[in-house]
Design an enzyme around this catalytic site. Structure first.
Site, mmCIF file in Angstrom:
data_model
loop_
_atom_site.group_PDB
_atom_site.id
_atom_site.type_symbol
_atom_site.label_atom_id
_atom_site.label_comp_id
_atom_site.label_asym_id
_atom_site.label_seq_id
_atom_site.Cartn_x
_atom_site.Cartn_y
_atom_site.Cartn_z
ATOM 1 N N LYS A 257 0.828 -1.220 0.000
ATOM 2 C CA LYS A 257 0.000 0.000 0.000
ATOM 3 C C LYS A 257 0.860 1.268 0.000
ATOM 4 O O LYS A 257 0.383 2.343 -0.350
ATOM 5 C CB LYS A 257 -0.965 0.009 1.187
ATOM 6 C CG LYS A 257 -0.305 0.147 2.533
ATOM 7 C CD LYS A 257 -1.322 0.203 3.654
ATOM 8 C CE LYS A 257 -0.655 0.337 5.014
ATOM 9 N NZ LYS A 257 0.217 1.496 5.159
ATOM 10 N N ARG B 231 -8.047 8.705 1.953
ATOM 11 C CA ARG B 231 -9.025 7.650 1.659
ATOM 12 C C ARG B 231 -10.005 7.472 2.818
ATOM 13 O O ARG B 231 -11.232 7.399 2.627
ATOM 14 C CB ARG B 231 -8.268 6.329 1.396
ATOM 15 C CG ARG B 231 -9.151 5.096 1.248
ATOM 16 C CD ARG B 231 -8.299 3.834 1.217
ATOM 17 N NE ARG B 231 -7.531 3.653 2.444
ATOM 18 C CZ ARG B 231 -7.997 3.031 3.530
ATOM 19 N NH1 ARG B 231 -9.226 2.536 3.538
ATOM 20 N NH2 ARG B 231 -7.244 2.895 4.607
ATOM 21 N N ARG C 17 -0.289 11.447 12.174
ATOM 22 C CA ARG C 17 0.771 10.765 11.443
ATOM 23 C C ARG C 17 1.657 10.006 12.417
ATOM 24 O O ARG C 17 1.474 10.059 13.619
ATOM 25 C CB ARG C 17 1.604 11.787 10.656
ATOM 26 C CG ARG C 17 0.946 12.375 9.413
ATOM 27 C CD ARG C 17 1.020 11.487 8.192
ATOM 28 N NE ARG C 17 2.271 10.739 8.090
ATOM 29 C CZ ARG C 17 3.433 11.236 7.696
ATOM 30 N NH1 ARG C 17 3.518 12.505 7.333
ATOM 31 N NH2 ARG C 17 4.521 10.487 7.659
ATOM 32 N N ARG D 118 0.934 6.471 16.999
ATOM 33 C CA ARG D 118 -0.461 6.933 16.943
ATOM 34 C C ARG D 118 -1.257 6.432 18.144
ATOM 35 O O ARG D 118 -2.100 7.151 18.688
ATOM 36 C CB ARG D 118 -1.116 6.472 15.638
ATOM 37 C CG ARG D 118 -0.616 7.232 14.424
ATOM 38 C CD ARG D 118 -1.398 6.880 13.196
ATOM 39 N NE ARG D 118 -0.505 6.524 12.096
ATOM 40 C CZ ARG D 118 -0.915 6.205 10.883
ATOM 41 N NH1 ARG D 118 -2.194 6.184 10.598
ATOM 42 N NH2 ARG D 118 -0.048 5.894 9.941
ATOM 43 N N CYS E 29 -0.914 10.960 -4.281
ATOM 44 C CA CYS E 29 -1.074 10.652 -2.856
ATOM 45 C C CYS E 29 -2.254 11.393 -2.218
ATOM 46 O O CYS E 29 -2.682 11.053 -1.121
ATOM 47 C CB CYS E 29 0.209 10.963 -2.099
ATOM 48 S SG CYS E 29 0.594 12.714 -2.067
#
Length: 311
Positions: free
Chosen positions: A83, A133, A151, A157, A244
């Protein structure tokens, strides 16, 4: 061909990337007992940078330094999350993918400290994600939720969530499993609710094109159905020429009887426009299926939609 005595594996230095390499080392040891492997960790510009990925030239920010180490001969194999590998431009000259490992879980996961599901989150809940997305799909299906930029690698995270910088997180199920954090998942989202990124759940092994011995040694780790799925998905992305900042999602599925299908969606960043295409391959080869689904999306206006998004 003789198996090399030592295979040096280059990877990003995040905990998840190192866990992925351990899977590769384990599978290689099973395939070639006695083989020695060595890990070559590198920190990529994408790992160092905490701003928008587009400012670094997009997803290639996570692969550039890994590719350079491979091409410089500092390593023999690079491990990539598919990905993160751009499909709108070819692989670096002189390199090939020698194997795609058996695919892991495709789904996105909601992490909520109170164990709520996505549909149970109250209005105004701050969901941590920087993925265009995910943001587009949440805006479309759950407009009452608020996305906040998040990020860093998955461990970082999760720390930010625990520090109160968000009320919930969206992460990949496969990623959380790889770092031993499956217990943090409140809900694994259906593919209908959150369509995955191209190449989700797939690890790829990249080698130098002229290194026949290493290619031969790792090719046995490849999984045929995963190869068909990824080939179809990446051709879709290549034809769409997504960047992107393009909210593009999709996944191919190889059935046990050999049939292959591909479902793909293109969104506007605000989630208000959703283009959708789903086809079965029939006699088509995987790359032709990817092209066909991309053309179906282009007929619906995907080119104008993607080109209208700044990047």
């Amino acid at each position: 061909m003789a198996v090399p005595e030592l295979i040096r594996i280059v990877t990003r230095s995040s905990p998840m990337a190192l866990a992925q390499v351990e899977r590769v080392r384990h599978e290689l040891a099973e395939l070639h007992p006695g083989i020695r492997t060595e890990v070559v960790p590198v920190t990529t510009s994408g790992d160092r940078w905490q701003g928008a990925l587009s400012a670094l030239g997009g997803k290639g920010a996570f692969t550039k330094e890994v590719d350079e180490a491979l091409l410089a001969g500092q390593a023999d194999v690079a491990v990539h999350c598919m990905k993160d590998v751009p499909a709108d431009r070819p692989l670096p000259a002189g390199t090939v993918f020698a194997a795609y490992l058996k695919r892991d879980d495709l789904r996105d996961a909601l992490v909520h400290p109170g164990g709520l599901t996505l549909d149970e989150l109250p209005e105004g809940t701050r969901v941590g994600t920087s993925s265009v997305r995910r943001i587009a799909q949440l805006a479309s299906s759950h407009p009452h939720l608020r996305c906040v930029p998040m990020r860093g690698n998955a461990n970082r995270r999760l720390d930010k969530l625990d520090d109160g910088q968000a009320d919930a997180l969206l992460l990949a199920v496969s990623g959380l499993e790889r770092i031993g954090m499956r217990s943090r998942i409140s809900e694994a989202l259906s593919l209908e609710t959150m369509c995955p990124p191209i190449g989700a759940g797939v690890l790829a092994l990249q080698c130098r094109q002229d290194d026949a011995a290493t290619i031969d040694a790792v090719a046995g780790l490849g999984h045929a159905d995963t190869w068909r799925e990824v080939t179809s998905e990446r051709m879709l992305l290549h034809v769409l020429q997504g960047h992107c900042n393009s909210p593009i999602a999709g996944y191919a599925r190889a059935e046990r009887d050999g049939r292959l299908s591909l479902r793909a969606r293109v969104f506007t960043p605000d989630g208000k426009t959703v283009l959708d295409a789903h086809e079965w391959a029939g006699p088509l080869d995987p790359a032709t299926l990817g092209t066909s689904v991309a053309v179906a999306l282009l007929r619906q206006g995907a080119r104008d939609l993607i080109d209208a998004i700044p990047h």
